[in-house]
Enzyme design. Structure first.
Site, PDB file in Angstrom:
ATOM      1  CG  ASP A 123      -0.581  -0.142   5.096  1.00  6.28           C
ATOM      2  OD1 ASP A 123      -0.669  -0.875   6.093  1.00  6.28           O
ATOM      3  OD2 ASP A 123      -0.133   1.032   5.148  1.00  6.28           O
ATOM      4  CG  HIS A 180       1.649   4.248   5.811  1.00  2.00           C
ATOM      5  ND1 HIS A 180       0.941   3.560   6.778  1.00  2.00           N
ATOM      6  CD2 HIS A 180       1.827   5.505   6.286  1.00  2.00           C
ATOM      7  CE1 HIS A 180       0.704   4.361   7.810  1.00  2.00           C
ATOM      8  NE2 HIS A 180       1.216   5.551   7.543  1.00  2.00           N
ATOM      9  CG  HIS A 238       6.940   0.734   5.045  1.00  2.00           C
ATOM     10  ND1 HIS A 238       6.486   1.567   4.037  1.00  2.00           N
ATOM     11  CD2 HIS A 238       6.026   0.838   6.046  1.00  2.00           C
ATOM     12  CE1 HIS A 238       5.357   2.141   4.426  1.00  2.00           C
ATOM     13  NE2 HIS A 238       5.056   1.718   5.639  1.00  2.00           N
ATOM     14  CG  ASP A 271      -2.446   1.664   7.847  1.00  2.00           C
ATOM     15  OD1 ASP A 271      -2.960   1.227   6.805  1.00  2.00           O
ATOM     16  OD2 ASP A 271      -1.220   1.674   8.049  1.00  2.00           O
TER      17      ASP A 271
END
Ligand code: OKS
Ligand code: ZN
Length: 342
Positions: free
Chosen positions: A195, A197, A159, A284
């Site tokens: 991931d 996200h 991120h 995740d």
């Protein structure tokens, strides 16, 4: 497969984050990396070696110097004010506000972040610095001829943009490794971000460049963090047009849905003909992850690794998210074992 690991991640242990209107203990906690390391040992994946120190220069190739100076010095400034709790940002220069760096430590933190999920503690700089060195050390092994390596990074990185921290990420470990490959003479690097996200930081760093292909499978940002990037119509800009592929997926996606997107992503990587692959490895996507909504099972991660192996590329795995700590080691190492066809 060789694993690179640094104990320095223990120096970063934020206290709280805001989830569903409540202050909760941070999901991104030291046990995550400890469980993965224990599983690497238990499965005899291969040797675990410490990170070497490659200095700040390869980090500064990706990140803004002002942000690096802030991150390195923020805790001392905060402590000098008599504070002992975590430093957290709470005001951001969004619409109608001026895009300029104020003087105060809180103002500057807002300037260099996009959310509040990035506590700065006494050891955060050292942990983030060492996490980047873990990625760089694994990168070095691949540049020296290894066909795979696992950078057991913590804190994660995907991120983090050039001058923005957020979503548990301070320094973009995968992007720093990608830039290191390029600086060492590689001409085409692919990053596959699995991931849950969207890797908004990695995307933004390479968005206008054709020397890095970024492919990401993730929860649809219309309904999932980071909300403001990661849509399918983001295909790159300028020289980077066509070198960014977002594959947003609905909540509840299981292996049949997820693996169809992986197939599409792998096809794009194959077409690009990169010299090396970096996998931003978040687990995740697991069915029991406490903050995510995909439905992958532990055996699915073996299949994921095998599919990535079929690309037949030197592959650097860089650890990102995953918060079901009892299973994080199993799931992460399953990808690596699937890759190794063990
Ligand atoms: C609210 C929760 C923010 C979710 C951050 C997700 C971090 C992650 N504080 N990125 O891959 O796993
Ligand atoms: Zn994640």
């Amino acid at each position: 497969m060789l694993t690179i690991y640094s104990d320095d991640h223990h120096l970063h242990h934020g206290r709280c984050e805001l989830i569903d209107g409540q202050l909760m203990p941070c999901f991104e906690k030291p046990e995550r990396a400890d469980f993965i390391r224990e599983r690497v040992l238990a499965r005899q994946l291969g040797p675990i070696e410490p990170a070497r120190d490659w200095g700040l220069a390869p980090i500064a190739r990706v990140h803004d110097q002002g942000m690096l100076d802030f991150l390195q010095g923020a805790w001392a400034r905060w402590a000098a004010l008599g504070q002992e709790g975590d430093l957290l940002p709470y005001t951001w220069p969004t619409r109608t506000l001026r895009q300029q760096k104020p003087d105060s430590v809180h103002g500057q933190f807002g300037y260099y972040s996009f959310d509040a999920g990035v506590p700065i503690t006494a050891g955060t700089w050292q942990a983030a610095y060492s996490s980047a060195q873990v990625a760089l050390t694994a990168q070095h092994h691949i540049a020296s001829g290894a066909t795979s390596a696992f950078a057991l990074c913590r804190p994660p990185g995907h991120h983090a943009a050039a001058d923005l921290m957020g979503g548990y990420c301070y320094l973009n470990n995968a992007a720093i490794a990608a830039q290191a490959f390029l600086d060492q003479g590689y001409r085409r690097v692919a990053i596959l971000d699995v991931d849950y996200h969207h890797g908004n930081g990695t995307q933004s760093i390479f968005y206008e460049r054709s020397d890095v292909l970024f492919v990401s499978l993730h929860g649809d940002p219309a309904i999932e963090f980071p909300f403001f990037l990661g849509y399918a119509d983001e295909t790159g800009a300028g020289a980077g047009e066509g070198y960014n592929l977002n594959l947003p997926l609905p909540a509840g996606s299981d292996w049949p849905v997820w693996s169809a997107a992986l197939k599409q992503g792998c096809q794009a990587i194959d077409d690009y003909q990169p010299e090396v692959l970096i996998v931003s490895l978040g687990v995740d996507t697991f069915e029991l992850d406490p903050i995510s909504r995909f439905k992958l099972t532990s055996p699915d991660y073996l299949k994921m690794g095998a599919r990535i192996r079929a690309l037949n590329l030197p592959t650097l795995f860089v650890m990102e998210g995953g918060y079901a700590v009892e299973a994080i080691g199993i799931n992460a190492v399953n990808v690596l074992e699937g890759f190794e066809q063990r």
